[in-house]
Design a protein around this motif. Structure first.
Motif, PDB file in Angstrom:
ATOM      1  N   VAL A  48       0.851  -1.183   0.149  1.00 62.97           N
ATOM      2  CA  VAL A  48      -0.115  -0.094   0.046  1.00 62.97           C
ATOM      3  C   VAL A  48       0.763   1.336   0.054  1.00 62.97           C
ATOM      4  O   VAL A  48       1.941   1.329   0.896  1.00 62.97           O
ATOM      5  CB  VAL A  48      -0.911   0.049   1.343  1.00 62.97           C
ATOM      6  N   ILE A  49       0.533   1.960  -1.123  1.00 67.67           N
ATOM      7  CA  ILE A  49       1.289   3.346  -0.990  1.00 67.67           C
ATOM      8  C   ILE A  49       0.615   4.475  -0.546  1.00 67.67           C
ATOM      9  O   ILE A  49      -0.631   4.735  -1.036  1.00 67.67           O
ATOM     10  CB  ILE A  49       1.687   3.669  -2.547  1.00 67.67           C
ATOM     11  N   VAL A  50       0.552   5.267   0.568  1.00 68.04           N
ATOM     12  CA  VAL A  50      -0.151   6.152   0.860  1.00 68.04           C
ATOM     13  C   VAL A  50       0.704   7.566   0.697  1.00 68.04           C
ATOM     14  O   VAL A  50       1.463   7.838   1.286  1.00 68.04           O
ATOM     15  CB  VAL A  50      -0.244   6.232   2.550  1.00 68.04           C
ATOM     16  N   ALA A  51       0.094   8.226  -0.396  1.00 68.22           N
ATOM     17  CA  ALA A  51       0.606   9.483  -0.985  1.00 68.22           C
ATOM     18  C   ALA A  51      -0.117  10.827  -0.389  1.00 68.22           C
ATOM     19  O   ALA A  51      -1.681  10.656  -0.681  1.00 68.22           O
ATOM     20  CB  ALA A  51       0.711   9.333  -2.685  1.00 68.22           C
ATOM     21  N   GLY A  52       0.573  11.558  -0.300  1.00 68.76           N
ATOM     22  CA  GLY A  52      -0.162  13.083  -0.161  1.00 68.76           C
ATOM     23  C   GLY A  52      -0.306  13.727  -1.391  1.00 68.76           C
ATOM     24  O   GLY A  52      -0.069  13.190  -2.406  1.00 68.76           O
ATOM     25  N   GLY A  53      -0.808  14.900  -1.420  1.00 65.55           N
ATOM     26  CA  GLY A  53      -0.916  15.674  -2.675  1.00 65.55           C
ATOM     27  C   GLY A  53       0.248  16.412  -3.470  1.00 65.55           C
ATOM     28  O   GLY A  53       0.060  17.045  -4.355  1.00 65.55           O
ATOM     29  N   GLY A  54       1.196  16.403  -2.330  1.00 67.20           N
ATOM     30  CA  GLY A  54       2.316  17.207  -3.018  1.00 67.20           C
ATOM     31  C   GLY A  54       3.326  16.480  -3.925  1.00 67.20           C
ATOM     32  O   GLY A  54       3.181  15.305  -4.210  1.00 67.20           O
ATOM     33  N   ASN A  55       4.527  16.879  -3.829  1.00 68.92           N
ATOM     34  CA  ASN A  55       5.754  16.153  -4.453  1.00 68.92           C
ATOM     35  C   ASN A  55       6.256  15.060  -3.969  1.00 68.92           C
ATOM     36  O   ASN A  55       6.589  14.023  -4.584  1.00 68.92           O
ATOM     37  CB  ASN A  55       6.704  17.031  -4.909  1.00 68.92           C
ATOM     38  N   ASN A  56       6.161  14.840  -2.751  1.00 72.63           N
ATOM     39  CA  ASN A  56       6.452  13.739  -1.936  1.00 72.63           C
ATOM     40  C   ASN A  56       5.366  12.615  -2.244  1.00 72.63           C
ATOM     41  O   ASN A  56       6.051  11.428  -2.417  1.00 72.63           O
ATOM     42  CB  ASN A  56       6.571  13.880  -0.359  1.00 72.63           C
ATOM     43  N   GLY A  57       4.143  12.833  -2.374  1.00 75.74           N
ATOM     44  CA  GLY A  57       3.097  12.108  -2.854  1.00 75.74           C
ATOM     45  C   GLY A  57       3.460  11.707  -4.338  1.00 75.74           C
ATOM     46  O   GLY A  57       3.069  10.294  -4.874  1.00 75.74           O
ATOM     47  N   GLY A  58       3.968  12.559  -5.254  1.00 72.26           N
ATOM     48  CA  GLY A  58       4.320  12.118  -6.546  1.00 72.26           C
ATOM     49  C   GLY A  58       5.239  11.027  -6.564  1.00 72.26           C
ATOM     50  O   GLY A  58       5.149  10.249  -7.432  1.00 72.26           O
ATOM     51  N   ASP A  59       6.342  11.377  -5.822  1.00 75.89           N
ATOM     52  CA  ASP A  59       7.408  10.127  -5.657  1.00 75.89           C
ATOM     53  C   ASP A  59       6.619   8.716  -5.088  1.00 75.89           C
ATOM     54  O   ASP A  59       7.131   7.822  -5.824  1.00 75.89           O
ATOM     55  CB  ASP A  59       8.309  10.333  -4.425  1.00 75.89           C
ATOM     56  N   GLY A  60       5.922   8.843  -4.354  1.00 72.34           N
ATOM     57  CA  GLY A  60       5.007   7.564  -3.925  1.00 72.34           C
ATOM     58  C   GLY A  60       4.538   7.033  -5.037  1.00 72.34           C
ATOM     59  O   GLY A  60       4.455   5.729  -5.344  1.00 72.34           O
ATOM     60  N   ILE A  61       3.421   7.741  -5.704  1.00 74.62           N
ATOM     61  CA  ILE A  61       2.747   7.479  -6.950  1.00 74.62           C
ATOM     62  C   ILE A  61       3.646   6.976  -7.666  1.00 74.62           C
ATOM     63  O   ILE A  61       3.202   5.607  -8.373  1.00 74.62           O
ATOM     64  CB  ILE A  61       1.872   8.492  -7.364  1.00 74.62           C
ATOM     65  N   ALA A  62       4.608   7.399  -8.359  1.00 75.55           N
ATOM     66  CA  ALA A  62       5.711   6.691  -9.261  1.00 75.55           C
ATOM     67  C   ALA A  62       6.290   5.577  -8.626  1.00 75.55           C
ATOM     68  O   ALA A  62       6.299   4.566  -9.709  1.00 75.55           O
ATOM     69  CB  ALA A  62       6.929   7.684  -9.406  1.00 75.55           C
ATOM     70  N   VAL A  63       6.598   5.392  -7.518  1.00 73.85           N
ATOM     71  CA  VAL A  63       7.156   4.107  -6.867  1.00 73.85           C
ATOM     72  C   VAL A  63       6.038   3.068  -7.012  1.00 73.85           C
ATOM     73  O   VAL A  63       6.176   1.917  -7.536  1.00 73.85           O
ATOM     74  CB  VAL A  63       7.440   3.898  -5.415  1.00 73.85           C
TER      75      VAL A  63
END
Length: 211
Positions: A50-65
């Motif tokens: 489970v990837i838990v991503a926020g709406g910022g660029n840290n979340g973008g990193d997680g979505i890409a992972v």
């Protein structure tokens, strides 16, 4: 190892983009691939990730992972927590790419069964947090921390830790491993915060240089 505050790291990234001409989406892709490579040293295709991503660029990193692992045959669910009106440009781009590859992206926190997760990636806030977490992000942190059966990876810094102030701000993710880039971030040098960071891995993602 050299330690930077959040402001110093943002300045450093700006210099890489401006002086070296490296676009932000290239930095994000390289960071995500470094995270995925580090995770693959311990995860397997049997894991429920489970990837838990926020709406910022840290979340973008997680979505890409999540997209990278999905494309390699891992079982991945991506949860995006935050106001869609406030998603960063890079976050929106990563969501679009992930959906294009058929990755599962959800926005309903209650639609994720954290009790079945064996691997969790915390990509809520990263290093820029400057106030205690509240609302849905706080609920997400509590659900992640309650999933004792899961190995938790934090991207850049566990959510709830401020790399601005170098301290915990209220409820924080308790990570098994924190994967960061270039340098230690403010707070990582403090003994009293080590239980939040877990094992710290630093990757230079190929673009870091001495000023």
């Amino acid at each position: 190892m050299k330690t930077l505050t959040a402001e110093e790291m943002y300045h450093y990234e700006e210099k890489i983009m401006n002086d070296k001409g490296v676009p932000s989406n290239v930095l994000m892709e390289c960071a995500a691939r470094a995270i995925a490579a580090q995770m693959k040293q311990t995860i397997t295709k049997k894991d429920q990730i489970v990837i838990v991503a926020g709406g910022g660029n840290n979340g973008g990193d997680g979505i890409a992972v999540g997209r990278i692992l999905h494309n390699e045959g891992f079982q991945v669910e991506i949860l995006v927590v935050g106001n869609p009106d406030h998603y960063s440009e890079q976050n929106r781009l990563q969501q679009k790419i992930a959906k294009g590859y058929g990755a599962s992206i959800k926005t309903d926190l209650d639609g994720i069964d954290f009790t079945k997760a064996t691997v969790i990636v915390d990509a809520l806030f990263g290093i820029g947090l400057n106030r205690p977490v509240e609302g849905k992000p706080l609920k997400a942190i509590e659900k992640m921390n309650a999933a004792k059966q899961a190995r938790v990876y934090a991207i850049d810094a566990p959510s709830g830790i401020s790399s601005v102030e170098g301290k915990a701000l209220g409820t924080c993710i308790i990570a098994d491993e924190t994967i960061t880039f270039g340098f230690y971030k403010h707070g990582m040098e403090k003994d009293e915060l080590q239980d939040y960071f877990g094992h710290i891995t630093v990757d230079d993602i190929g673009f870091f240089y001495e000023e």
